[in-house]
Each structure stands twice: as C-alpha cells, then as structure tokens.
Scaffold this active site. Structure first.
Site, short mmCIF file in Angstrom:
data_model
loop_
_atom_site.label_atom_id
_atom_site.label_comp_id
_atom_site.label_asym_id
_atom_site.label_seq_id
_atom_site.Cartn_x
_atom_site.Cartn_y
_atom_site.Cartn_z
N LYS A 217 -89.93 34.50 -69.65
CA LYS A 217 -89.03 35.58 -69.29
C LYS A 217 -89.11 36.65 -70.38
O LYS A 217 -89.19 37.78 -70.11
CB LYS A 217 -87.49 35.15 -69.21
CG LYS A 217 -86.87 36.45 -68.59
CD LYS A 217 -85.33 36.18 -68.36
CE LYS A 217 -84.54 36.44 -69.78
NZ LYS A 217 -84.36 37.85 -70.07
N ASP A 218 -89.24 36.20 -71.74
CA ASP A 218 -89.36 36.99 -72.88
C ASP A 218 -90.91 37.09 -72.99
O ASP A 218 -91.71 36.86 -73.91
CB ASP A 218 -88.77 36.51 -74.12
CG ASP A 218 -87.18 36.73 -73.88
OD1 ASP A 218 -86.61 37.41 -73.55
OD2 ASP A 218 -86.87 35.45 -73.95
N GLY B 253 -89.71 30.63 -73.61
CA GLY B 253 -89.79 31.02 -72.11
C GLY B 253 -90.71 32.20 -71.65
O GLY B 253 -90.81 33.24 -72.58
N GLN C 106 -83.02 40.73 -85.52
CA GLN C 106 -83.52 41.16 -84.50
C GLN C 106 -82.77 42.18 -83.58
O GLN C 106 -83.25 42.41 -82.10
CB GLN C 106 -84.22 40.08 -83.60
CG GLN C 106 -83.35 39.22 -83.16
CD GLN C 106 -83.83 38.09 -82.37
OE1 GLN C 106 -84.35 37.26 -83.11
NE2 GLN C 106 -84.11 37.94 -80.80
N ARG D 40 -77.35 36.88 -71.25
CA ARG D 40 -76.51 38.40 -71.18
C ARG D 40 -76.16 38.56 -69.69
O ARG D 40 -75.36 39.66 -69.66
CB ARG D 40 -77.59 39.48 -71.50
CG ARG D 40 -77.87 39.51 -73.07
CD ARG D 40 -78.81 40.59 -73.69
NE ARG D 40 -78.67 40.88 -74.88
CZ ARG D 40 -79.81 40.50 -75.79
NH1 ARG D 40 -80.96 40.00 -75.24
NH2 ARG D 40 -79.56 40.83 -77.02
N LEU E 87 -76.15 28.36 -74.48
CA LEU E 87 -77.45 27.67 -73.61
C LEU E 87 -76.95 27.61 -72.25
O LEU E 87 -75.71 27.30 -71.82
CB LEU E 87 -77.72 26.50 -74.42
CG LEU E 87 -77.91 26.59 -75.79
CD1 LEU E 87 -78.08 24.93 -76.24
CD2 LEU E 87 -79.20 27.56 -76.11
N HIS E 88 -77.97 27.79 -71.46
CA HIS E 88 -77.87 27.69 -69.82
C HIS E 88 -78.94 26.72 -69.45
O HIS E 88 -79.80 26.47 -70.30
CB HIS E 88 -77.74 29.08 -69.25
CG HIS E 88 -78.66 29.80 -69.51
ND1 HIS E 88 -80.21 29.72 -69.38
CD2 HIS E 88 -78.66 31.11 -70.33
CE1 HIS E 88 -80.83 30.72 -69.97
NE2 HIS E 88 -79.98 31.48 -70.53
N GLY F 119 -81.58 27.38 -68.25
CA GLY F 119 -82.94 27.93 -68.64
C GLY F 119 -83.40 27.54 -69.95
O GLY F 119 -84.34 26.74 -70.13
N HIS F 120 -82.64 27.31 -70.80
CA HIS F 120 -82.61 26.77 -72.28
C HIS F 120 -82.88 25.14 -71.89
O HIS F 120 -83.94 24.67 -72.76
CB HIS F 120 -81.50 27.05 -73.11
CG HIS F 120 -81.51 28.36 -73.51
ND1 HIS F 120 -80.16 28.98 -72.95
CD2 HIS F 120 -81.92 29.18 -74.24
CE1 HIS F 120 -80.29 30.33 -73.43
NE2 HIS F 120 -81.17 30.38 -74.10
#
Ligand code: PAF
Length: 284
Positions: free
Chosen positions: A152-153, A150, A62, A190, A34-35, A37-38
C-alpha cells in the site's frame, strides 16, 4: 508469550540468542494501532523466518509540522495482544530517547535521492527522510534476516529497497499485498479518522484506480486518464493530491506503453489523507 522489549540491550541479547541457535529472524516495522493488514505482514514474515519481531514506534521524524503526529492513534495493549495472536515472538517498543539518543532534532538523517522528489515526497517534504532515518536505525537494532513492508505504501517500499541496496544492508525485503475491506478500501490506521459519511466515500479511491487501469489497458492517453480520475474523485467529495500512472521507477510512461505500470492516488477526505495504488501489467 510475546516478549515486550523496550531496552536496546535486551533486544540485542534476545536476537543474538536466536542467531546463535541458527534461527532466521523476520521483522515487521510498524507505527502501531495494528489491524488485519499488519497481522498479514506478520504472517508473511512467519513463513520466511523462524522468529518474528515487530516494532511499534510512532516516528516523529516522518511527520510534517502540520501532520497528525500528535493525534496518531497509540494503542500499545491492543497491539501487543494482536501481535501475540498473530504469532509474533517479540515486540520492540522503543521510546523516542531509545530511538534518537541525541533527540529527534539532532539525529543523523538519511536521504534517498531521486525517487523521493515526487508524489508523497513532493507533498510531504521530509517525510521519506524520516522514514529512511528510522528504518535504517530499526534495521541496525533488530538485525533481522528478512523484513516485510506493505505494498500500500508503494513509494515507501521503493525507498526502503533503495536504502537497503545502496547501504548494502544484509536483509531481504518482502512486499505484502494490500488488505482491503469488502468494499475495496485499503486497510489503514488512518481510516478510523473518517466520519461515517467519509467512510462511505473512501472506497471510490480503489474504484477509480481500477478505472485508471482499465482505461490504460484500453489505450486511453495517460493525461486523459489522470485528469478524469481527479475529476471523479472531486465529484465524490475528495480532494485529490495526485492521480497518476507511473512506471515502477516513478517515471512517466508514454501512451500505449506495455509492461509493468502502477496507478497511484493520494487524496484528502476531510482532514484525513488517504493513499492507495494498483499495480498492473499491460504486456500480459
Ligand atoms: O509504514 C509505516 O508504518 C512506517 O512508515 C514505518 C515503516 C514503520 C517507519 O516508521
């Protein structure tokens, strides 16, 4: 103290207790490492719920056979501490057996049609089936009132919304804005795969998205915008997978179209595949 729960019975008991008290439960599904963003997703969940559960599960279904499942970073201690600091009440940390009692290869699978045929669905066959499969399970396990994903996805968010609507899940889906480093690079687990040199190149993805938006607003034809974005990324040292302008339902806009649009990029930098997007509205 955050409760770390690995047994489904214990998770259900916990959540039932909250529900009996009339509390609203928020949920943040993650694959860990986690960062910030999370943690911003946890903060958004906190604003819409009385109790927040996060899950950390690196979901094997996935990942494609040649993808990074094996090397995906697993940092449970740091994740637990970070979630506690972010105000999360419980961490759902299932094993693969708890998630897939018959084994991942014998799991009941979900498939969202149509919107998974394109972009990441085309580049990563089976990826969104795996996402929908695990998210459907997570929703059944956590029984939350609201879940946060998010932006982003972007395509994943569309897949989740479709799943929830089609299967009539009683859960509200909230979209959280993408958090970016100061140079514009979207935060992602990533990013840590990137070498120093690659990290310096990676922000060009966000810059190219902005150029695509500006060109679209200036009336440049879509095909020229998409081709030019691909060239710019290649010159910067990336290998683009797609550089496209789409309507929110992933259909192709006509040149000069007004309304909500999104620019989407997936590109490889060395062995790392990065995605990002920029939503805008040409009618405003
Ligand atoms: O976005 C992610 O981290 C994952 O795809 C998700 C939604 C947790 C499912 O494994």
């Amino acid at each position: 103290m955050i409760e770390v729960i690995s047994q489904l019975g214990a998770l259900r008991a916990h959540i039932n207790g909250w529900k009996q008290e009339g509390l609203r439960v928020g949920f943040v599904p993650t694959m860990g490492n986690l960062h910030a963003g999370h943690f911003s997703l946890v903060e958004l969940a906190r604003r819409h719920a009385d109790k927040v559960v996060a899950s950390v599960f690196v979901n094997p279904t996935q990942f494609g056979p040649n993808e990074d499942f094996g090397r995906y970073p697993r940092t449970p201690d740091a994740d637990t501490n970070g979630l506690q600091a972010a105000g999360c009440d419980a961490l759902w940390l299932p094993s693969v057996d708890a998630m897939y009692p018959f084994g991942a290869d014998h799991a009941v699978r979900m498939h969202v049609p149509g919107i998974t045929d394109t972009l990441d669905g085309a580049s990563r066959p089976g990826h969104f089936d795996g996402v929908a499969t695990v998210v459907a399970r997570l929703f059944n396990q956590v029984q939350a009132d609201v879940a946060v994903f998010g932006r982003k996805d972007y395509q994943q968010l569309a897949v989740i919304r479709y799943l929830v609507r089609d299967l009539a899940y009683s859960i509200e889906i909230l979209a959280a804005d993408t958090l970016r480093d100061a140079d514009g690079l979207a935060m992602s687990s990533r990013n840590q795969y990137l070498s120093e040199q690659e990290r310096a190149i990676a922000p060009s993805i966000h810059r190219v998205l902005q150029v695509m938006r500006d060109a679209c607003e200036a009336g440049v034809p879509r095909s020229a915008i998409e081709a030019s974005a691909g060239r710019t990324l290649r010159t910067a040292g990336l290998v683009p997978d797609y550089t496209v302008l789409r309507r929110p339902d992933f259909t192709e806009p006509v040149d000069g179209e007004t309304g909500a649009l999104v620019a989407l990029i997936a590109a490889r930098l060395g062995t790392t595949r990065l995605i990002d997007n920029l939503e805008f509205d040409t009618g405003i």
